[in-house]
Design a protein around this motif. Structure first.
Motif, mmCIF file in Angstrom:
data_model
loop_
_atom_site.group_PDB
_atom_site.id
_atom_site.type_symbol
_atom_site.label_atom_id
_atom_site.label_comp_id
_atom_site.label_asym_id
_atom_site.label_seq_id
_atom_site.Cartn_x
_atom_site.Cartn_y
_atom_site.Cartn_z
ATOM 1 N N ALA A 1 1.525 4.792 -13.327
ATOM 2 C CA ALA A 1 1.061 3.680 -12.506
ATOM 3 C C ALA A 1 -0.091 4.180 -11.645
ATOM 4 N N GLN A 2 -1.126 3.370 -11.553
ATOM 5 C CA GLN A 2 -2.236 3.681 -10.660
ATOM 6 C C GLN A 2 -2.141 2.741 -9.457
ATOM 7 N N PHE A 3 -2.349 3.312 -8.284
ATOM 8 C CA PHE A 3 -2.260 2.574 -7.036
ATOM 9 C C PHE A 3 -3.584 2.612 -6.295
ATOM 10 N N ALA A 4 -4.001 1.466 -5.783
ATOM 11 C CA ALA A 4 -5.081 1.414 -4.803
ATOM 12 C C ALA A 4 -4.429 1.712 -3.459
ATOM 13 N N CYS A 5 -4.974 2.657 -2.716
ATOM 14 C CA CYS A 5 -4.343 3.125 -1.488
ATOM 15 C C CYS A 5 -5.341 3.118 -0.343
ATOM 16 N N HIS A 6 -4.849 2.869 0.834
ATOM 17 C CA HIS A 6 -5.672 3.100 2.019
ATOM 18 C C HIS A 6 -4.788 3.276 3.245
ATOM 19 N N CYS A 7 -5.392 3.873 4.262
ATOM 20 C CA CYS A 7 -4.773 4.002 5.571
ATOM 21 C C CYS A 7 -5.685 3.287 6.548
#
Length: 151
Positions: A125-131
């Motif tokens: 699974a590929q995730f778009a991530c941010h903080c």
């Protein structure tokens, strides 16, 4: 649903198999960064850069005060992936990151991860991530994880 005590908070851990994931699913984690967090991260990582550790030094830099380690901030993405979505049993395969703004002592960081693509055959699974801090993105990137299957 697994339960564990996480300091002052009770944190829930969710566990999803690759078959349970759908595009757009998301999860988050929030953490207020303390001086102790920065000191502990320096101890664990060995990164004692004075911009993180020494207020007088940091005052003379572009940032004007101490900042948290970028990788400390980014580690909250790992919290989301490892404890919430997909959760226990997933294995990090890759992560790319872009650091956009500093995080300071007392900032509350919200880490978010959203399922961006699925490869059912490879169980990835590929995730778009941010903080983000106060709605401003401070770190962004993409992560790929291996996700266990039911079968």
């Amino acid at each position: 649903m697994l339960q564990r005590n996480n300091g002052d908070k009770l944190a829930s851990m969710s566990s999803y198999f690759i078959e349970d994931l759908e595009l757009g699913m998301e999860a988050s984690h929030e953490k207020t960064v303390s001086e102790g967090d920065i000191n502990s991260f320096a101890d664990v990582s060995g990164d004692y850069n004075p911009v993180h550790m020494d207020e007088a030094y940091a005052a003379g830099t572009y940032f004007k005060s101490r900042i948290a380690h970028g990788m400390l901030t980014a580690s909250f993405i790992s919290t989301v992936l490892g404890t919430r979505l997909p959760g226990p049993g997933c294995i990090y395969l890759s992560q790319n990151l872009r650091f956009l703004a500093p995080v300071r002592i007392g900032d509350t960081v919200k880490a978010l991860a959203r399922v961006a693509s699925l490869d059912m055959a490879k169980r990835r699974a590929q995730f778009a991530c941010h903080c983000e801090v106060n709605g401003k993105i401070v770190v962004e990137g993409e992560a790929t994880v291996f996700v266990p299957s039911r079968g």
